[in-house]
Write a protein that holds these residues in place. Structure first.
Motif, PDB file in Angstrom:
ATOM      1  N   ASN A 136       6.907 -34.374  49.343  1.00 16.91           N
ATOM      2  CA  ASN A 136       6.581 -34.252  50.761  1.00 16.91           C
ATOM      3  C   ASN A 136       7.052 -32.933  51.367  1.00 16.91           C
ATOM      4  OD1 ASN A 136       9.311 -34.735  50.865  1.00 16.91           O
ATOM      5  ND2 ASN A 136       9.184 -36.542  52.153  1.00 16.91           N
ATOM      6  N   ASP A 137       7.870 -32.162  50.656  1.00 16.87           N
ATOM      7  CA  ASP A 137       8.368 -30.881  51.151  1.00 16.87           C
ATOM      8  C   ASP A 137       7.622 -29.743  50.458  1.00 16.87           C
ATOM      9  OD1 ASP A 137       9.768 -28.777  52.184  1.00 16.87           O
ATOM     10  OD2 ASP A 137      11.734 -29.462  51.542  1.00 16.87           O
ATOM     11  N   SER A 138       6.869 -28.978  51.225  1.00 14.16           N
ATOM     12  CA  SER A 138       6.041 -27.904  50.669  1.00 14.16           C
ATOM     13  C   SER A 138       6.866 -26.876  49.899  1.00 14.16           C
ATOM     14  CB  SER A 138       5.282 -27.215  51.803  1.00 14.16           C
ATOM     15  OG  SER A 138       4.618 -26.075  51.354  1.00 14.16           O
ATOM     16  N   GLN A 139       8.012 -26.505  50.452  1.00 13.05           N
ATOM     17  CA  GLN A 139       8.853 -25.485  49.820  1.00 13.05           C
ATOM     18  C   GLN A 139       9.375 -25.971  48.473  1.00 13.05           C
ATOM     19  OE1 GLN A 139      12.454 -25.168  49.304  1.00 13.05           O
ATOM     20  NE2 GLN A 139      12.129 -23.123  48.518  1.00 13.05           N
ATOM     21  N   ARG A 140       9.836 -27.214  48.405  1.00  8.77           N
ATOM     22  CA  ARG A 140      10.402 -27.732  47.157  1.00  8.77           C
ATOM     23  C   ARG A 140       9.340 -27.905  46.083  1.00  8.77           C
ATOM     24  NH1 ARG A 140      14.019 -32.645  47.795  1.00  8.77           N
ATOM     25  NH2 ARG A 140      14.642 -32.069  45.698  1.00  8.77           N
ATOM     26  N   VAL A 141       8.147 -28.371  46.473  1.00  9.57           N
ATOM     27  CA  VAL A 141       7.058 -28.533  45.502  1.00  9.57           C
ATOM     28  C   VAL A 141       6.681 -27.171  44.923  1.00  9.57           C
ATOM     29  CG1 VAL A 141       4.616 -29.150  45.254  1.00  9.57           C
ATOM     30  CG2 VAL A 141       6.151 -30.650  46.498  1.00  9.57           C
ATOM     31  N   GLY A 142       6.562 -26.161  45.777  1.00  8.66           N
ATOM     32  CA  GLY A 142       6.239 -24.814  45.309  1.00  8.66           C
ATOM     33  C   GLY A 142       7.329 -24.216  44.452  1.00  8.66           C
ATOM     34  N   GLN A 143       8.596 -24.477  44.794  1.00 10.45           N
ATOM     35  CA  GLN A 143       9.721 -23.950  44.020  1.00 10.45           C
ATOM     36  C   GLN A 143       9.768 -24.570  42.634  1.00 10.45           C
ATOM     37  OE1 GLN A 143      11.813 -21.483  44.972  1.00 10.45           O
ATOM     38  NE2 GLN A 143      12.729 -21.573  42.958  1.00 10.45           N
ATOM     39  N   VAL A 144       9.552 -25.879  42.533  1.00 10.92           N
ATOM     40  CA  VAL A 144       9.554 -26.551  41.227  1.00 10.92           C
ATOM     41  C   VAL A 144       8.415 -26.010  40.368  1.00 10.92           C
ATOM     42  CG1 VAL A 144       9.163 -28.770  40.090  1.00 10.92           C
ATOM     43  CG2 VAL A 144      10.748 -28.613  42.001  1.00 10.92           C
ATOM     44  N   ALA A 145       7.230 -25.838  40.965  1.00 10.00           N
ATOM     45  CA  ALA A 145       6.085 -25.305  40.225  1.00 10.00           C
ATOM     46  C   ALA A 145       6.372 -23.886  39.738  1.00 10.00           C
ATOM     47  CB  ALA A 145       4.832 -25.321  41.092  1.00 10.00           C
ATOM     48  N   ALA A 146       7.013 -23.073  40.577  1.00  4.76           N
ATOM     49  CA  ALA A 146       7.329 -21.696  40.193  1.00  4.76           C
ATOM     50  C   ALA A 146       8.379 -21.653  39.077  1.00  4.76           C
ATOM     51  CB  ALA A 146       7.817 -20.908  41.400  1.00  4.76           C
ATOM     52  N   GLU A 147       9.348 -22.574  39.126  1.00  4.18           N
ATOM     53  CA  GLU A 147      10.374 -22.604  38.072  1.00  4.18           C
ATOM     54  C   GLU A 147       9.767 -23.008  36.737  1.00  4.18           C
ATOM     55  OE1 GLU A 147      13.445 -25.194  39.529  1.00  4.18           O
ATOM     56  OE2 GLU A 147      14.131 -23.718  41.005  1.00  4.18           O
ATOM     57  N   ILE A 148       8.881 -24.005  36.733  1.00  9.64           N
ATOM     58  CA  ILE A 148       8.241 -24.430  35.487  1.00  9.64           C
ATOM     59  C   ILE A 148       7.352 -23.318  34.956  1.00  9.64           C
ATOM     60  CG2 ILE A 148       6.601 -26.064  34.491  1.00  9.64           C
ATOM     61  CD1 ILE A 148       7.754 -28.153  36.442  1.00  9.64           C
ATOM     62  N   ARG A 149       6.592 -22.657  35.837  1.00 10.13           N
ATOM     63  CA  ARG A 149       5.738 -21.535  35.418  1.00 10.13           C
ATOM     64  C   ARG A 149       6.575 -20.383  34.880  1.00 10.13           C
ATOM     65  NH1 ARG A 149       3.877 -16.730  37.456  1.00 10.13           N
ATOM     66  NH2 ARG A 149       1.711 -16.202  37.039  1.00 10.13           N
ATOM     67  N   GLY A 150       7.783 -20.225  35.424  1.00 12.57           N
ATOM     68  CA  GLY A 150       8.642 -19.119  35.016  1.00 12.57           C
ATOM     69  C   GLY A 150       9.154 -19.212  33.590  1.00 12.57           C
ATOM     70  N   TYR A 151       9.124 -20.397  32.978  1.00  5.98           N
ATOM     71  CA  TYR A 151       9.566 -20.524  31.591  1.00  5.98           C
ATOM     72  C   TYR A 151       8.655 -19.768  30.633  1.00  5.98           C
ATOM     73  CZ  TYR A 151      12.953 -24.067  32.932  1.00  5.98           C
ATOM     74  OH  TYR A 151      14.006 -24.723  33.501  1.00  5.98           O
ATOM     75  N   ARG A 152       7.345 -19.730  30.906  1.00  3.78           N
ATOM     76  CA  ARG A 152       6.410 -18.966  30.083  1.00  3.78           C
ATOM     77  C   ARG A 152       5.221 -18.581  30.952  1.00  3.78           C
ATOM     78  NH1 ARG A 152       6.497 -16.529  24.997  1.00  3.78           N
ATOM     79  NH2 ARG A 152       7.224 -18.363  23.915  1.00  3.78           N
ATOM     80  N   PRO A 153       5.354 -17.476  31.754  1.00  8.05           N
ATOM     81  CA  PRO A 153       4.220 -17.058  32.588  1.00  8.05           C
ATOM     82  C   PRO A 153       3.033 -16.641  31.713  1.00  8.05           C
ATOM     83  CG  PRO A 153       6.224 -15.892  33.192  1.00  8.05           C
ATOM     84  CD  PRO A 153       6.507 -16.643  31.931  1.00  8.05           C
ATOM     85  N   PRO A 154       1.821 -16.744  32.222  1.00  3.63           N
ATOM     86  CA  PRO A 154       0.652 -16.400  31.406  1.00  3.63           C
ATOM     87  C   PRO A 154       0.621 -14.912  31.072  1.00  3.63           C
ATOM     88  CG  PRO A 154       0.013 -16.868  33.661  1.00  3.63           C
ATOM     89  CD  PRO A 154       1.445 -17.210  33.545  1.00  3.63           C
ATOM     90  N   GLU A 155       0.248 -14.619  29.834  1.00  4.38           N
ATOM     91  CA  GLU A 155       0.182 -13.215  29.428  1.00  4.38           C
ATOM     92  C   GLU A 155      -1.274 -12.754  29.447  1.00  4.38           C
ATOM     93  OE1 GLU A 155      -0.843 -12.066  26.176  1.00  4.38           O
ATOM     94  OE2 GLU A 155      -1.397 -14.018  25.433  1.00  4.38           O
ATOM     95  N   PRO A 156      -1.522 -11.450  29.630  1.00 10.07           N
ATOM     96  CA  PRO A 156      -2.882 -10.976  29.895  1.00 10.07           C
ATOM     97  C   PRO A 156      -3.781 -10.821  28.663  1.00 10.07           C
ATOM     98  CG  PRO A 156      -1.358  -9.158  30.032  1.00 10.07           C
ATOM     99  CD  PRO A 156      -0.542 -10.388  29.819  1.00 10.07           C
ATOM    100  N   TYR A 157      -3.258 -10.927  27.451  1.00 14.61           N
ATOM    101  CA  TYR A 157      -4.085 -10.668  26.275  1.00 14.61           C
ATOM    102  C   TYR A 157      -4.800 -11.914  25.778  1.00 14.61           C
ATOM    103  CZ  TYR A 157      -1.836  -6.201  26.422  1.00 14.61           C
ATOM    104  OH  TYR A 157      -1.400  -4.975  26.845  1.00 14.61           O
ATOM    105  N   LYS A 158      -4.088 -13.007  25.590  1.00 14.86           N
ATOM    106  CA  LYS A 158      -4.728 -14.251  25.161  1.00 14.86           C
ATOM    107  C   LYS A 158      -4.717 -15.314  26.249  1.00 14.86           C
ATOM    108  CE  LYS A 158      -3.778 -13.822  20.238  1.00 14.86           C
ATOM    109  NZ  LYS A 158      -3.136 -14.453  19.097  1.00 14.86           N
ATOM    110  N   GLY A 159      -3.988 -15.065  27.349  1.00 13.77           N
ATOM    111  CA  GLY A 159      -3.922 -16.027  28.441  1.00 13.77           C
ATOM    112  C   GLY A 159      -2.972 -17.177  28.171  1.00 13.77           C
ATOM    113  N   LYS A 160      -2.116 -17.058  27.154  1.00 10.84           N
ATOM    114  CA  LYS A 160      -1.197 -18.131  26.812  1.00 10.84           C
ATOM    115  C   LYS A 160      -0.080 -18.231  27.844  1.00 10.84           C
ATOM    116  CE  LYS A 160       0.389 -17.700  22.685  1.00 10.84           C
ATOM    117  NZ  LYS A 160       0.754 -17.399  21.302  1.00 10.84           N
TER     118      LYS A 160
END
Length: 177
Positions: A136-160
């Motif tokens: 229900n908190d926009s900031q917390r939902v976005g922060q959790v999503a950013a932290e999970i994405r931060g473990y392996r951000p997409p790379e530009p060559y294969k998109g992994k």
């Protein structure tokens, strides 16, 4: 002058709002949220509508009151509908799974990444390559999503990697022989 700040925030049915000094508390079917407004901004509740206005004619007050109105609108939306972010995992062998109160991510490292799910956030894994974050908190939902994405951000060559569902990855061509 802010155009966002001029619009009033309508309180939906089933939602109660309370203003105590500079603190706005909103209670609805999905929980209770609160936000403390800066001292340069005045807030008033009248006829199920919250209005925000700058107290002074300073540049700081002008810039803060549009932000305060957007935060209050997010509180009302959070306790009625909630917020959701979707993540997609791309890559051979990359996958996610729920383990009790933890999210287990296999992202090509020598070990699995274990992410503890914070309070007030619900994570579901409909497919091994999709993660849905709800709260229900926009900031917390976005922060959790950013932290999970931060473990392996997409790379530009294969998109992994882990990317947002609506994110576009600019692809590069790579080496030529």
């Amino acid at each position: 002058m802010s155009r966002v700040g001029k619009r009033p925030v309508a309180i939906a049915s089933g939602v109660t709002a309370n203003i105590d000094g500079q603190t706005v508390k909103v209670k609805g079917p999905k929980g209770t949220l609160q936000f403390t407004v800066h001292d340069d901004v005045s807030v008033e509740l009248k006829d199920n509508v919250i209005r925000v206005a700058p107290r002074f004619e300073t540049k700081r007050a002008q810039s803060l009151y549009g932000t305060a109105r957007a935060q209050i609108a997010n509180l009302v939306e959070g306790v009625t509908k909630g917020f959701e972010k979707k993540l997609e995992i791309t890559g051979v062998g990359y996958r996610a799974a729920l383990q009790g109160k933890n999210l287990q991510l296999s992202l090509g490292y020598s070990h699995d990444v274990i992410y503890p799910i914070p309070e007030g956030i619900t994570i579901t894994v409909p497919k091994p390559t999709e993660i849905t974050i709800v709260g229900n908190d926009s900031q917390r939902v976005g922060q959790v999503a950013a932290e999970i994405r931060g473990y392996r951000p997409p790379e530009p060559y294969k998109g992994k990697g882990v990317k947002y569902a609506n994110e576009f990855i600019f692809r590069k061509e790579g080496k030529k022989k």
